[in-house]
Structures are given as structure tokens and as C-alpha cells.
Design a protein around this motif. Structure first.
Motif, short mmCIF file in Angstrom:
data_model
loop_
_atom_site.label_atom_id
_atom_site.label_comp_id
_atom_site.label_asym_id
_atom_site.label_seq_id
_atom_site.Cartn_x
_atom_site.Cartn_y
_atom_site.Cartn_z
N MET A 138 100.93 87.02 -68.49
CA MET A 138 99.87 86.06 -68.20
C MET A 138 100.38 85.04 -67.18
SD MET A 138 97.80 83.58 -70.82
CE MET A 138 96.27 84.44 -71.04
N LYS A 139 99.54 84.73 -66.22
CA LYS A 139 99.90 83.74 -65.20
C LYS A 139 99.91 82.34 -65.79
CE LYS A 139 97.77 86.06 -61.25
NZ LYS A 139 96.98 85.82 -60.04
N LYS A 140 100.73 81.47 -65.22
CA LYS A 140 100.70 80.05 -65.58
C LYS A 140 99.83 79.31 -64.58
CE LYS A 140 105.13 79.40 -67.84
NZ LYS A 140 106.40 78.64 -67.81
N LEU A 141 99.13 78.30 -65.07
CA LEU A 141 98.37 77.40 -64.21
C LEU A 141 99.16 76.11 -64.09
CD1 LEU A 141 95.89 76.59 -62.57
CD2 LEU A 141 94.78 75.95 -64.71
N LYS A 142 99.54 75.78 -62.84
CA LYS A 142 100.37 74.60 -62.59
C LYS A 142 99.58 73.59 -61.75
CE LYS A 142 104.62 77.28 -62.81
NZ LYS A 142 105.85 77.66 -62.09
N TYR A 143 99.41 72.40 -62.31
CA TYR A 143 98.76 71.31 -61.59
C TYR A 143 99.85 70.62 -60.79
CZ TYR A 143 95.84 67.07 -60.97
OH TYR A 143 95.12 66.02 -60.46
N HIS A 144 99.92 70.92 -59.49
CA HIS A 144 100.96 70.43 -58.59
C HIS A 144 100.31 69.40 -57.68
CE1 HIS A 144 104.74 71.92 -56.27
NE2 HIS A 144 104.58 70.62 -56.13
N VAL A 145 100.62 68.12 -57.87
CA VAL A 145 99.83 67.07 -57.25
C VAL A 145 100.71 65.88 -56.83
CG1 VAL A 145 99.30 66.03 -59.49
CG2 VAL A 145 97.72 65.69 -57.59
N ALA A 146 100.32 65.24 -55.74
CA ALA A 146 100.97 64.00 -55.31
C ALA A 146 100.23 62.84 -55.96
CB ALA A 146 100.91 63.87 -53.79
N SER A 147 100.99 61.85 -56.41
CA SER A 147 100.40 60.68 -57.06
C SER A 147 101.13 59.42 -56.62
CB SER A 147 100.51 60.83 -58.59
OG SER A 147 100.02 59.68 -59.23
N THR A 148 100.41 58.31 -56.72
CA THR A 148 101.04 57.01 -56.50
C THR A 148 101.67 56.58 -57.83
OG1 THR A 148 99.03 55.83 -57.14
CG2 THR A 148 99.32 56.36 -54.78
N ASP A 152 101.86 82.82 -60.25
CA ASP A 152 101.17 81.72 -60.91
C ASP A 152 100.00 81.19 -60.08
OD1 ASP A 152 102.83 81.82 -63.12
OD2 ASP A 152 104.25 80.40 -62.28
N LEU A 153 99.17 80.38 -60.74
CA LEU A 153 98.01 79.73 -60.13
C LEU A 153 98.37 78.28 -59.79
CD1 LEU A 153 95.45 80.92 -62.82
CD2 LEU A 153 95.80 81.95 -60.58
N TYR A 154 98.01 77.86 -58.61
CA TYR A 154 98.26 76.50 -58.13
C TYR A 154 96.96 75.71 -58.25
CZ TYR A 154 98.88 72.95 -54.38
OH TYR A 154 98.92 71.79 -53.63
N LEU A 155 96.93 74.73 -59.13
CA LEU A 155 95.80 73.81 -59.23
C LEU A 155 96.07 72.67 -58.27
CD1 LEU A 155 93.21 72.65 -60.39
CD2 LEU A 155 94.53 71.84 -62.36
#
Length: 179
Positions: free
Chosen positions: A1-11, A111-114
Motif C-alpha cells: 500500500m502506498k503512503k500519503l505524505k503531506y509535504h509542505v512549507a510552513s511559517t 508514495d503519494l505526495y499531498l
């Protein structure tokens, strides 16, 4: 099963964009020019075969004429208001985002990139579909804007998997989403 990864820039104060859905603050030379964190981010694409994003995130590039922001990845845009995709490679999903993401996770592959944004991430976090959160914490304060995740229905506990500190002050935090 693929993983869903929330890869995000934040302040530092938890925003991924301004209230006007812009991200220019993250593009300052001191943060991106010759930056190791940008190279690491681009290298991370090798672990993904699919990118998922909400309409507002997609429209940031669309306003600049970019209709296929991730040509090396299968691209899905989730929207209730867009009527058609401006690019045949970009799949527009207008209903049942949770069901579509659940099916994508069940497929074989990388994997999936959110990619974003805050409302879409909250929907997928609430549904228990996000496996990891990777936050590129930038040395910035916006004071207001689009939060990393909006209106979560419950607390989401995270386990710290790793950290990396870059010379320009960006810190990459990698978390596993618990339960």
C-alpha cells in the motif's frame, strides 16, 4: 500500500500561504538561492509517482500559465468548482476525494505526495488517509494566512521521525501520523 505524505512549507506561526493564497514569502533569495533544502525537496520527488492538490494550490501555478506543475508525476486536482482540467495530463476530481485517495493508496507503486492545501489536507487527515507529515519550517512569521490544516475534527497526534536543520534556518520536520 502506498503512503500519503503531506509535504509542505510552513511559517513558524503555521501558515502555508497568505490570506490571498500567495507564497512569495517562501521564495526569498535567502531561503531558496543555493539552498540545500530546495535540492533535498526536489530529490524527494524520486519517492513519489503521484501528486495530489486542492484547487487553490493548483491555481497558484495556473495563474502563471503552468497547467502541469509536476510533469514527472501523475497529477490529481480536487475541486468542487472547476469544470474541466486545463491540461489533459492533469486529472480533475470533483467528487468523493476521500474515496479516490483511498483507491490511489491501494495501488502498487511509489508514495503519494499531498502538495496542499490546508482544507484538502484537513479532509484527508480527518479521514485517516495521511501517513506522514513533512514540514519545511521556514524562519518566517506571517501573522495570518492559510493554516497547515484547517478545521480538523479531532486532534491528530504525530510521532517525530526525523529532523534536519539547514544553514538558512529552514528545519525539515518529518512526522508519522498516529492512529
Amino acid at each position: 500500500m502506498k503512503k500519503l505524505k503531506y509535504h509542505v512549507a510552513s511559517t513558524l506561526d503555521g501558515f502555508i500561504a497568505t490570506e490571498q493564497h500567495t507564497a512569495e514569502a517562501f521564495m526569498q533569495d535567502r531561503l531558496v538561492k543555493d539552498s540545500e533544502h530546495v535540492a533535498d525537496y526536489l530529490a524527494s520527488f524520486a519517492s513519489y509517482d503521484t501528486v495530489l492538490m486542492g484547487r487553490r494550490t493548483y491555481e497558484v501555478g495556473l495563474k502563471l500559465g503552468v497547467t502541469d506543475p509536476y510533469p514527472a508525476l501523475e497529477t490529481y486536482v480536487f475541486s468542487h468548482s472547476m469544470k474541466e482540467s486545463p491540461n489533459p495530463r492533469v486529472k480533475l476530481i470533483t467528487e468523493d476525494s476521500v474515496g479516490v485517495v483511498r483507491r490511489l493508496k491501494e495501488q502498487q507503486g511509489k508514495d503519494l505526495y499531498l502538495c496542499g492545501g490546508g482544507e484538502f489536507a484537513a479532509t484527508l487527515l480527518t479521514a485517516g488517509l495521511v501517513d506522514e507529515v513533512l514540514v519545511k519550517l521556514n524562519p518566517l512569521l506571517l501573522g495570518s494566512g492559510i493554516p497547515l490544516a484547517t478545521r480538523l475534527k479531532e486532534v491528530k497526534n504525530l510521532e517525530l521521525l526525523s529532523t534536519k536543520v539547514y544553514k538558512n534556518g529552514v528545519v525539515l520536520l518529518r512526522y508519522s501520523v498516529l492512529g
